[in-house]
Design an enzyme around this catalytic site. Structure first.
Site, mmCIF file in Angstrom:
data_model
loop_
_atom_site.group_PDB
_atom_site.id
_atom_site.type_symbol
_atom_site.label_atom_id
_atom_site.label_comp_id
_atom_site.label_asym_id
_atom_site.label_seq_id
_atom_site.Cartn_x
_atom_site.Cartn_y
_atom_site.Cartn_z
ATOM 1 N N ASP A 156 0.915 0.404 -9.899
ATOM 2 C CA ASP A 156 1.228 1.371 -8.843
ATOM 3 C C ASP A 156 2.619 1.962 -9.048
ATOM 4 O O ASP A 156 2.837 3.160 -8.871
ATOM 5 C CB ASP A 156 1.154 0.704 -7.458
ATOM 6 C CG ASP A 156 -0.263 0.746 -6.880
ATOM 7 O OD1 ASP A 156 -1.222 0.781 -7.676
ATOM 8 O OD2 ASP A 156 -0.413 0.737 -5.654
ATOM 9 N N ASP B 9 9.854 -9.552 -12.312
ATOM 10 C CA ASP B 9 10.856 -8.940 -11.429
ATOM 11 C C ASP B 9 11.716 -7.951 -12.208
ATOM 12 O O ASP B 9 11.996 -6.841 -11.756
ATOM 13 C CB ASP B 9 11.704 -9.997 -10.694
ATOM 14 C CG ASP B 9 12.061 -11.185 -11.564
ATOM 15 O OD1 ASP B 9 11.596 -11.272 -12.721
ATOM 16 O OD2 ASP B 9 12.813 -12.055 -11.079
ATOM 17 N N LYS C 157 5.899 -14.629 -15.336
ATOM 18 C CA LYS C 157 6.986 -15.284 -14.605
ATOM 19 C C LYS C 157 7.103 -16.708 -15.166
ATOM 20 O O LYS C 157 7.016 -17.713 -14.446
ATOM 21 C CB LYS C 157 6.658 -15.263 -13.099
ATOM 22 C CG LYS C 157 7.790 -15.663 -12.173
ATOM 23 C CD LYS C 157 8.921 -14.658 -12.076
ATOM 24 C CE LYS C 157 10.047 -15.218 -11.199
ATOM 25 N NZ LYS C 157 11.263 -14.394 -11.235
ATOM 26 N N ASP D 93 -1.377 -5.273 -10.575
ATOM 27 C CA ASP D 93 -1.662 -4.477 -9.392
ATOM 28 C C ASP D 93 -0.381 -3.774 -8.943
ATOM 29 O O ASP D 93 -0.342 -2.556 -8.725
ATOM 30 C CB ASP D 93 -2.186 -5.417 -8.288
ATOM 31 C CG ASP D 93 -2.741 -4.652 -7.091
ATOM 32 O OD1 ASP D 93 -2.709 -3.412 -7.109
ATOM 33 O OD2 ASP D 93 -3.207 -5.312 -6.141
ATOM 34 N N TYR E 190 -6.196 -13.511 -7.300
ATOM 35 C CA TYR E 190 -7.141 -12.826 -6.420
ATOM 36 C C TYR E 190 -8.510 -13.509 -6.383
ATOM 37 O O TYR E 190 -9.299 -13.291 -5.465
ATOM 38 C CB TYR E 190 -7.322 -11.358 -6.829
ATOM 39 C CG TYR E 190 -6.096 -10.492 -6.582
ATOM 40 C CD1 TYR E 190 -4.962 -11.000 -5.950
ATOM 41 C CD2 TYR E 190 -6.077 -9.170 -6.973
ATOM 42 C CE1 TYR E 190 -3.843 -10.213 -5.740
ATOM 43 C CE2 TYR E 190 -4.961 -8.366 -6.758
ATOM 44 C CZ TYR E 190 -3.839 -8.900 -6.141
ATOM 45 O OH TYR E 190 -2.736 -8.111 -5.934
HETATM 46 MG MG MG Z 1 -3.345 -1.786 -5.859
#
Ligand code: MG
Ligand code: NAI
Length: 354
Positions: free
Chosen positions: A249, A221, A189, A245, A143
């Site tokens: 969630d 994954d 990963k 992130d 990000y």
């Molecule tokens: Mg988010």
């Protein structure tokens, strides 16, 4: 002499002021009970800051929060400001705020309340007893990585972590695991990405300093799948910005309503505590928002920034009791509700149980 702490308060937009007012009510009550005092200083951010000062993140806010012991944050944003240029939008102010505060570790607990087990979309037998802490790196990784570009034909971003950044978030995660069940799962990963290999090697190196914590590794994954298949296997999860992130969630939906989940963003300078939901403009001003996520965030503030563990426990116990007794706000009215309350009535019943 009674201890005294300085809290910065950012109410923000939409339901922000409504839910923060309830949290302050509860903070005052536990402070009195546990013999410490809280001084509040309010600062502007988001839409209200744009309307008042012309900028979503006024300099006074940055300074005020840096000079406080911790920050309690409501939510920002709303349709009124959605058409502004990106650099002047409320959300840009929030991202810049997190970066300026250096809050590199985002902690998101996902804990099931037995009383609300039917509020999750997953089966009760899968989620009963879930108690996960996701530790997400918040100000690095893809990000923020440079270079980044999009020329209309080709676009790229850079996933970058230095060993220093990985050690910093890793230490935080090991320390948190030691206050819980001593199990830490590092998610990466590493089978594909060099940056993940460095992440994994660094976590392994760090684990020698924390012999009581059992460190395991999982590919992201698989972790996404395991969170839904058998969430109880996790205690603390540590991962990078983008993986965190997504996984946090997923973990939050294991629990049910968005109105229940608190978070802490911590670093070396200060810490910000906020519900994971946004400013909910659709219900702002109606007095029906669920204040529990914000009140839980206040409890995290007491525990992590002020070390007032007893006060934090008082809040957590009061919330459990109230839910057990069947008190619900509108978002949870369908789940074994005895009585549906307004935002401030919910604050009051929690207060009465402190
Ligand atoms: Mg988010
Ligand atoms: P949202 O989280 O504000 O709302 C999503 C849905 O959940 C809505 O139906 C809302 O009514 C409901 N909801 C949220 N919190 C609730 C609560 N405490 N009690 C009961 N119901 C609740 O997300 P949305 O609608 O995507 O975004 C609205 C605004 O909030 C946007 O401007 C967005 O940019 C901003 N936002 C701000 C965040 C922050 O300040 N940290 C985080 C996420 C979004």
């Amino acid at each position: 002499m009674a201890k005294s702490y300085k809290l910065s308060i950012i109410k923000g937009d939409g339901i922000g002021p409504e839910i923060i007012d309830e949290a302050i009510k509860i903070l005052d009550a536990v402070a009195k009970k546990c013999d410490f005092t809280l001084e509040y200083n309010e600062y502007l951010m988001g839409g209200i800051a744009i309307d008042t000062t012309g900028h979503p993140l006024p300099e006074a806010t940055v300074e005020g929060v840096l000079n406080s012991d911790a920050c309690l944050f409501g939510a920002i944003g709303g349709v009124k400001w959605d058409t502004l240029p990106r650099n002047l939008r409320p959300e840009t102010g929030l991202l810049s705020f997190r970066e300026k505060m250096g809050v590199y570790a985002n902690l998101r607990p996902a804990v099931i309340y037995d009383e609300l087990i039917n509020a999750s979309t997953l089966k009760a037998e899968v989620i009963k007893g879930v108690d996960i802490m996701v530790v997400r790196e918040l100000i690095g990784g893809i990000y923020f990585g440079q270079p980044r570009a999009n020329d209309g034909e080709t676009a790229y971003n850079t996933m970058i972590y230095t060993k220093k950044e990985i050690l910093r978030i890793g230490k935080k995660a090991f320390e948190i695991a030691m206050t819980r069940d001593n199990r830490l799962c590092s998610v990466d990963k590493a089978n594909v990405l060099e940056v993940s290999q460095l992440w994994r090697d660094t976590m392994n190196e760090l684990s020698k300093d924390y012999p009581s914590v059992e460190l395991t590794h999982m590919y992201v994954d698989n972790a996404a799948m395991q969170l839904v298949r058998n969430p109880r296997q996790f205690d603390v999860i540590v991962t990078g910005n983008i993986f965190g992130d997504i996984l946090s969630d997923t973990a939050s939906m294991v629990v049910g309503s968005i109105g229940l989940l608190p978070s802490a963003s911590t670093g070396d300078k200060t810490a910000i505590y906020e519900p994971i939901h946004g400013s909910a403009p659709d219900i702002a001003g109606l007095g029906i928002a669920n204040p529990i996520a914000t009140i839980e965030s206040a409890a995290m503030l007491l525990r992590y920034s002020l070390n007032e563990n007893e006060a934090a426990s008082l809040i957590e116990k009061a919330i459990k009791k109230v839910l057990k007794e069947g008190y619900r706000t509108k978002d949870l009215a369908d789940f074994d509700a005895k009585e549906v309350l307004t935002t401030s009535q919910m604050g009051d019943v929690i207060l009465n149980n402190i």
